[in-house]
Design an enzyme around this catalytic site. Sequence first.
Site: not given
Lengths: 484, 95
Positions: A76, A151, A175
Amino acid sequence: MYQKSLVELAADLQKGAYSSEELTRACLQRIHTHDERLNSFVTVTETQALTAAQAADAAIKAGTAGPLTGIPFAHKDIFCTNGVKTSCGSRMLDNFIAPYDATVTQKLLAAGAVMVGKTNMDEFAMGSSNETSFYGPVRNPWDETTVPGGSSGGSAAAVAARLVPVSTGTDTGGSIRQPAALCGVTGLKPTYGRVSRYGMIAFASSLDQGGPFARSAEDAAVLLGAMAGFDARDSTSVDRPVDDYVAQLNQPLQGLKIGLPKEYFGAGLDTAVGDAIAVAIEEFRKLGATVTEITLPNTHLSVPAYYVVAPAECSSNLSRFDGVRFGHRAANAQDLQDLYTRSRGEGFGSEVKRRILVGTYALSAGYYDAYYLKAQQVRHLIRDDFLQAFAQVDVIMGPTAPSVAFKLGEKADDPVSMYLSDIYTISVNLAGLPAISIPAGFSNGLPIGLQVIGNYFAEARLLNIGHRYQQVSDWHTRSPQGFE
Amino acid sequence: MELDASDVEKIAHLARLGINTEDIPAYARNLTDILAFVEQLNSVDTTGVEPLAHPLDATQRLRPDEVTETNNRENFQKVAPETESGLYLVPQVIE
């Protein structure tokens, strides 16, 4: 080979069926072929990946390989990576080449894992649909007109489309778990403090926690084992040995006490999701578990409490972005105030600005007690609900998200409706507990996630429960069409 | 709590956050909605409830007062917009 699990790939690498370089090239090829549609990567690190793969091949030959040696992963874009752009999905950091590695980065690279790229995400991890990214939305591989969740949407979509076997994410209000559910993959949010936050760009520091995405609980166990552990450089890291997550995967579920919170099955839950969760719970009964109804009476207050605590902490954390030391700087500033105001005005997108404004307001003189203090008190009540529940049951189960993936743009203009898509995940962050989302069915061709919440440091048990369920179900083995 | 344009401007100033004039009405609406939503917190009596600062009730860890990091100024300033002689440059503050 792209349909193989991490564990199968590691075994193949060990016996020399193919090299890590071949595997890495195959992964990179899949990203080049398919990611234009998904937009799950912000940066593809081809050169570094191939160098790391060659080093991994040497380690395998030398007999020093571990379970992650030579395994490609996507990272990420919130985790700092030395020498590689770390954007956090924001224009503010579009020019930011991190000068150091996050602890998680360092640990995964030291374990021999091969980073193939950095994944797209909601800007500064603020969002539940991946639509707030400066780099544009990620598309859900199951239906490209729907969101992947957020997210960590890029990380979830990349695993779902079989571009990579595993990836990393972070979870402040859901998320990891919500995109895992919406994309049909396994995602685990560990206990607060289990995975180091050093070098993980801060959103809401009392809630943020990193964790793994994988196709199965077994693969997630391997990745979490490498990510977790005490880190003196993170002041909230917990100094406690890491369990052997893989060794405990096959524990029997006989006698497992499951609690179903009645608040998680009421109004707002999509019927098809509720039905799929009921079927999954039945499977657990067959595996020897007992099921009782419990209550988490303050659940309805978790989203409101979160939308005070998270923006307040975000407004404080994001004050570091000032156009002076790193990140975006506005051109031709008239004075210092103008430099700050315009750098931040140009660098941040609208959802980030909204949260900074809410947080600044909640922390401003005269309002602190009414908002932040009140929310932290409510947070205490929410944690106590869980502690009381865990006095009766071993784990809590329910849906991860109230519906399957929604359409791109559907909730983009209505922040409160977007916030409610995290209704079942947010209280877990407020309490600091671990939870996993595992695939548990489909509705109209879109995946449904089952959330299993454990007591503090029960990650091994959650992975064990996920693994046992995945031995008797095949939801996690299904992959979206069009990514062959 | 109804927020108007001047409230939004005041908060944006506190946050040193540039926002476009034409976006202010939308922010005022969003913020009003969000604050109305969090009003629900007042439905519960929290008299005597300790605010939860850390989920595990952990306190700040102390370490021996020893040098553990080396000087990385050059490396860290490589990503800075403008530096000179190891210093960060900003627009002139003092005449």
